[in-house]
Design an enzyme around this catalytic site. Structure first.
Site, mmCIF file in Angstrom:
data_model
loop_
_atom_site.group_PDB
_atom_site.id
_atom_site.type_symbol
_atom_site.label_atom_id
_atom_site.label_comp_id
_atom_site.label_asym_id
_atom_site.label_seq_id
_atom_site.Cartn_x
_atom_site.Cartn_y
_atom_site.Cartn_z
ATOM 1 N N HIS A 63 0.834 -1.191 0.000
ATOM 2 C CA HIS A 63 0.000 0.000 0.000
ATOM 3 C C HIS A 63 0.880 1.257 0.000
ATOM 4 C CE1 HIS A 63 0.375 -0.877 4.466
ATOM 5 N NE2 HIS A 63 0.926 0.314 4.352
HETATM 6 P P1 TYD Z 1 -2.629 -3.707 7.017
HETATM 7 O O1 TYD Z 1 -2.434 -2.261 6.807
HETATM 8 O O2 TYD Z 1 -3.293 -4.486 5.932
HETATM 9 O O3 TYD Z 1 -1.254 -4.415 7.374
HETATM 10 P P2 TYD Z 1 0.069 -4.539 6.459
HETATM 11 O O4 TYD Z 1 0.073 -3.406 5.529
HETATM 12 O O5 TYD Z 1 1.188 -4.530 7.411
HETATM 13 O O6 TYD Z 1 0.041 -5.840 5.751
HETATM 14 O O7 TYD Z 1 -3.442 -3.885 8.371
HETATM 15 C C1 TYD Z 1 -3.915 -5.135 8.793
HETATM 16 C C2 TYD Z 1 -5.188 -4.928 9.604
HETATM 17 O O8 TYD Z 1 -4.901 -4.206 10.791
HETATM 18 C C3 TYD Z 1 -6.254 -4.156 8.868
HETATM 19 O O9 TYD Z 1 -7.503 -4.787 9.144
HETATM 20 C C4 TYD Z 1 -6.256 -2.797 9.502
HETATM 21 C C5 TYD Z 1 -5.741 -3.058 10.901
HETATM 22 N N1 TYD Z 1 -4.952 -1.936 11.461
HETATM 23 C C6 TYD Z 1 -5.485 -1.173 12.465
HETATM 24 O O10 TYD Z 1 -6.627 -1.378 12.905
HETATM 25 N N2 TYD Z 1 -4.723 -0.164 12.990
HETATM 26 C C7 TYD Z 1 -3.481 0.108 12.535
HETATM 27 O O11 TYD Z 1 -2.813 1.046 13.047
HETATM 28 C C8 TYD Z 1 -2.942 -0.676 11.465
HETATM 29 C C9 TYD Z 1 -1.581 -0.391 10.910
HETATM 30 C C10 TYD Z 1 -3.720 -1.695 10.957
#
Ligand code: TYD
Length: 131
Positions: A45
């Site tokens: 992302h």
């Molecule tokens: P995601 O951004 O997809 O993780 P990565 O990019 O590391 O693979 O986040 C995973 C899940 O966690 C998603 O459902 C959103 C949640 N999340 C939060 O609730 N708060 C946060 O600060 C972060 C970073 C993620």
């Protein structure tokens, strides 16, 4: 990459991070990735306005970055180095070593609307020269 202060001590080393000093933003949120299974990919992302700072607190992993012009692959493997990511940088993370921990300092609270999760949408936005 930012070289963080490291206080060497025979009792164990210490590194610290101050918002607005070692990272160019006020820290509003801290989260960490851990228990990452072998072969897993994280990230995938870009953020519209949130600044982040990544530290391999334990172990190592790779971060692949794209800013609209060039790709860069960085291996994070020291708890006294940080990677500053301003907004609008696409990032992918992989090759997590067993037991690794990725600490992320962020400039904003979590906001799902701040994410580009579709690479083509991100590229289109860059091409249009807007966020
Ligand atoms: P995601 O951004 O997809 O993780 P990565 O990019 O590391 O693979 O986040 C995973 C899940 O966690 C998603 O459902 C959103 C949640 N999340 C939060 O609730 N708060 C946060 O600060 C972060 C970073 C993620």
């Amino acid at each position: 990459m930012v070289d963080l202060p490291k206080i060497n001590d025979p009792r164990g080393n210490l590194t610290f991070v101050e918002g607005g000093k070692h990272v160019p933003f006020a820290i509003q949120r801290v989260f960490y990735l851990y228990d990452v299974p072998g072969g897993a990919d994280r990230g995938g992302h870009a953020l519209k306005s949130c600044h982040q700072f990544l530290i391999a607190i334990s172990g190592s992993f790779n971060v692949t970055l794209y800013d609209g012009k060039e790709n860069q692959r960085i291996h994070l493997n020291r708890s006294y180095y940080g990677l500053y990511l301003p907004p609008m940088i696409w990032r992918e993370m992989d090759n997590f070593s067993s037991g690794s921990v990725c600490l992320v300092l962020a400039s904003t609270a979590y906001d799902p609307t701040d994410y580009y999760r579709d690479y083509n949408e991100y590229l289109k936005t860059l091409a249009e020269g807007k966020k």
